[in-house]
Design an enzyme around this catalytic site. Sequence first.
Site, PDB file in Angstrom:
ATOM      1  N   CYS A 142     178.246  93.464 -36.551  1.00 50.82           N
ATOM      2  CA  CYS A 142     178.859  93.829 -37.791  1.00 50.82           C
ATOM      3  C   CYS A 142     178.090  94.974 -38.460  1.00 50.82           C
ATOM      4  CB  CYS A 142     179.358  92.692 -38.710  1.00 50.82           C
ATOM      5  SG  CYS A 142     179.928  91.367 -37.524  1.00 50.82           S
ATOM      6  N   CYS A 462     175.744  91.102 -43.358  1.00 48.78           N
ATOM      7  CA  CYS A 462     175.104  90.060 -42.102  1.00 48.78           C
ATOM      8  C   CYS A 462     175.839  90.421 -40.704  1.00 48.78           C
ATOM      9  CB  CYS A 462     175.545  88.744 -42.508  1.00 48.78           C
ATOM     10  SG  CYS A 462     177.409  88.382 -42.500  1.00 48.78           S
TER      11      CYS A 462
END
Lengths: 478, 744
Positions: A142, A462
Amino acid sequence: YRPHGLRQSFTYRPHGLRQSFTYRPHGLRQSFTYRPHGLRQIQTKSKKTLAKPGVKNIVLVEGVRTPFLLSGTTYADLMPHDLARAALQGLLHKTSLPKDAVDYIIYGTVIQEVKTSNVAREASLGAGFSDKIPSHTVTMACISSNVAMTTGVGLITAGQCDTIVAGGVEFMSDVPIRHSRKMRKTMLALNRAKTLGQRLSLIGSIRMAHLTPELPAVAEFSTAETMGHSADRLAAAFGVTRLEQDEFALRSHTLAKQAQDAGLLSDVISFKVPGRDTVAKDNGIRPSSMEQLAKLKPAFIKPHGTVTAANSSFLTDGASAVLIMSEEKALAMGYKPKAYLRDFVFVSQDPKDQLLLGPAYGTPKVLARAGLTMDDIDVFEFHEAFAGQIMANLKALDSDWFAQTYMGRKVKVGAPAMEKFNLWGGSLSLGHPFGATGCRLVTTVAHRLLKEGGQYGLVAACAAGGQGHAMVIEAYPQ
Amino acid sequence: MFSYISCRTFSVAPAMSARTHVNYEVKEDVAVIRMNDPTSKVNTLSVQMQNEMIEVFNEVLANDAVQSAVLISSKPGCFIAGADINMIQACNTSEEVTKLSQEGQKMFARIENSPKPIVAAINGPCLGGGLEFAIACQYRVATKSKKTVLGTPEVMLGLLPGAGGTQRLPKMVGIPGAFDMMLTGRNIRADKAKKMGLVHQLVDPLGPGLKSPEERTIEYLEEVAIQCAKGIVNKKISLTKEKGMMQKVQDYVMGIEFVRQQIYKTVTAKVMKMSKGLYPAPLKIIESVKAGLEQGPDSGYLAEAQNFGKLAMTSESNALIGLYHGQVACKKNRFGVPERPVKNLAILGAGLMGAGIAQVTVDKGIHTVLKDTTVEGLSRGQQQVYKGLNDKTKKKTITSFERDFTLASLTGQLDYSGFEKADMVIEAVFEDLNIKHRVIKEVEAVIPPHCIFATNTSALPIKDIAAASIRPEKVIGMHYFSPVDKMQLLEIITTDKTSKDTTASAVAVGLKQGKVIIVVGDGPGFYTTRCLAPMLAEAVRLLQEGVDPKKLDALTTGFGFPVGAATLADEVGIDVAAHVAEDLGKAFGSRFGGGNVEVLKTMVEKGFKGRKSGKGCYVYTPGLKSKDVNPDIEDVLGKYKLTPNPLVSSDSDVQYRLVSRFVNEAVMCLQEGILNGPVEGDIGAVFGLGFPPCLGGPFRFVDTFGANKLVEKMKRYEEVYGNHFTPCQLLLDHAKDSSKRFHK
């Protein structure tokens, strides 16, 4: 490679679930009066600027993105590089950048379309950039487009380039579904078979079971745990309640809706989808009510889990792009930069129990690097993978015990003030095309700094693999 | 599981005294009952625990503010490890034990019939009486932690689940499942337990948060259990589970008496085949289950209690409990904490042994170097380690990632690079003194001063090997048993010069490898090989006397050995056996005679080296489980044929000829100070050599069988065969004075 969100793809339908919510655009406003403007109190910054002597200033000139759409909606028939092309063309259009003025193009993506594995190259060619501009693709779950941007920063700092286009793309409407390993092996052997007999015997060896397709894995490779499951455990470890999560999810949607309605999401370009209508808005923003959210059953840990479809980010299609330059080059070309890109860090931890704690680890580290405190930051943009994950990270940042036990720090840095935090919505509501989110976060910080008049902004995110990223962004003097 | 009524040692405490083991607090309308034995690392159902539990239970029942209860342990890694064995051992008659059982049954019946639902929240071992407690509760929630295991290990102590287990389990997990659990005693992991219907709900262990993972996990378990308890009270959770199609079919089938009878028959036959009828507990378990299912609960519970009482008084149970205590003792390091922990271990020789040692070391957080002299040898060894781990992956005990991560700690190499960082070197090269001397010199040239040199040999005296060392205080013997990953025993051999710290370090490594450890003195064959050699010599003589290998195997397994004598020789390797027989023959003289060593040597010459060469006493066909007697050994045996003496050749005599030589040698090892005590002697014989567990080891066997009876038999054999059967002095002493016993 297992991005979050994929978990939803084959187990249940987040969009389907969403439709059952009452869509109430009005009425909920009162409960969320986070007034971004006017709240800003003048505070003494520990530093006037993060510019360092002898280090090139690197600026964000512009950032754009396609509307983020629920996967399987209007973009359904495209290919990933089509989305990336749209973002690149939007950037060209918005900046009037000459097509040969770019030194290098970098794109981030997570689930790769095998035909366009270097999607950066296919998209830049298709977007009409000069074929003389090299381009490559990076991946880090991500935070892939964050890596694309920081790679660009590195190239400029190293004196290799002056003008970089970085971006990210994710296309979840179509993912590579493969034949089983056994079937693939047979098919490859079939290619090499010389005689009819060999071919027949290979064909004869195929069994029904070999025809079962292999879906992109829905779990972290190293631990075989799905991300939603890990998020639920994380929430439980930090004692985050279902109520807190639902409240945060509702906040995200409500703020996103407000921002959308107020026209604050100016990074969104409109995109005429071939064969379809023009899209100009994100379509996953759906403020609901606490009662509706409370009705949902847990999606991963049953029956006592707290993470639901509604308090998780959903599968999204979308692309983003930013123009990054050395300050002198930008000025020479007559641009008015939006922000400085300053210190950044990448962190990584245990992919099992600390999978989604990237922001908690990255934030103190990047603040220390920049010599700033939490109070110095005016704008926070954290990637919202799950409401429970955000709340856990906030609690971790606010815990002396956690700071001492796991981060080797003497004291906590504290949690960000909510009145500065993700005020224009976040991944939960705007959507989260894995590879593209990083550029959205950075552009949003720049835009919010401009709008709200702050000086420093902080991006944190994250990523699968237990990794994380944080970056400090400084407003460009207007 | 038992109450104070039957306990003589417990004086009734004043009613108002503070409770130390069990406490409870009321959260909203749920009573959270917490167990914690402050005197031990694990919770057991001791007298104290039970008394306090009954007290608390009564209070909870009487408290109107309480609607339901949660039963949980405050120990991070243990629910209840079982009943307190000492309570049973304190009893003198089977009636007393039956009474204990009935008290337990009564208490759990109260739990089962409690009007307020009780949820057992399980984290860590839930075994024996602990499991019986849990299954008497209305609902069970368990953590998915690796430490959480459920099981009924009573059968391994020669007992049965005596507090309602034989009655409740068949109803809960079905008859076949219950038999499987109770007859094997194996541990069941939480996820399997859920599938079996043993627990209702699973809770994931948590990672770091605002508290330590262990602490928070228990808290979370408690929170979930409280939710469940409330859910049961307000009828959101139904205790009658919706049965699936398969379950309905199974229930229907099990409802047919004929089917059940068939199951009892099959299970009994299987038990008889495996136990040779030497173990009474499995049969009593079947009997108790049958009584409950066929004649109703009253008969069932009575049968369970009575059988429990009977079993507790058997010598088999006594022997198995002795082994249990011995095993616990041999899992401790009596030499203290070593000065520096072994973090880097190097193994020389990637053969079966070397690779086996690597296999049990590499996943314990020790960096392991595996060194061989050839690429082929090394590859074979590395493949063995990989296969060991990959098999675990296939069984899903570890993930493929864990396998890869573990393998990253293994370095395969052909040279001595990196040996300067080694904390311990274990050599597993060929059993030849000259080679061992060369290796020790090579190694000592490259290792740091603190490094320990351990030698894995099955017979060569350590002091002979250490003779080539410039630092003999760092030399020690570590005798592993093949296959290393399966055999639990490690025999550590110290010389007069071995330092205490070296021993402590070797024991620490062995314990890390999961071994049960005996530490013995140096001498030819140490303890284990020395005991085995005379028995194998006797086995060869029996073969020469015309006993067929299959018959020999049947007689030894019939005595309780898990592997027959002829098969054992093949497994050990005929060449190894010949080697050992010759070496020990030289060391101990004619006393170690019996069979002719030439028999073994001739077999080796012909290539009959045992299983590894495909032929030995038997012929081994890959992929085939059954094996036939090697037709060619007829010739060999024919050449060395002996005439049996009918006076000492009955089946029973054959068995005692084999066993008495084994036992006599074991006793002699104690007499000579090779052994530290009879406990280690028993453990070494059972876990390393397969001495019948039901006899508890050679020393317990002497105690139970009677030294005088054994000496009597040996004297009879001595008349025929001479000093092979001369009883040693210590055995004679015990024979003379029947009050002398090895185990108190």
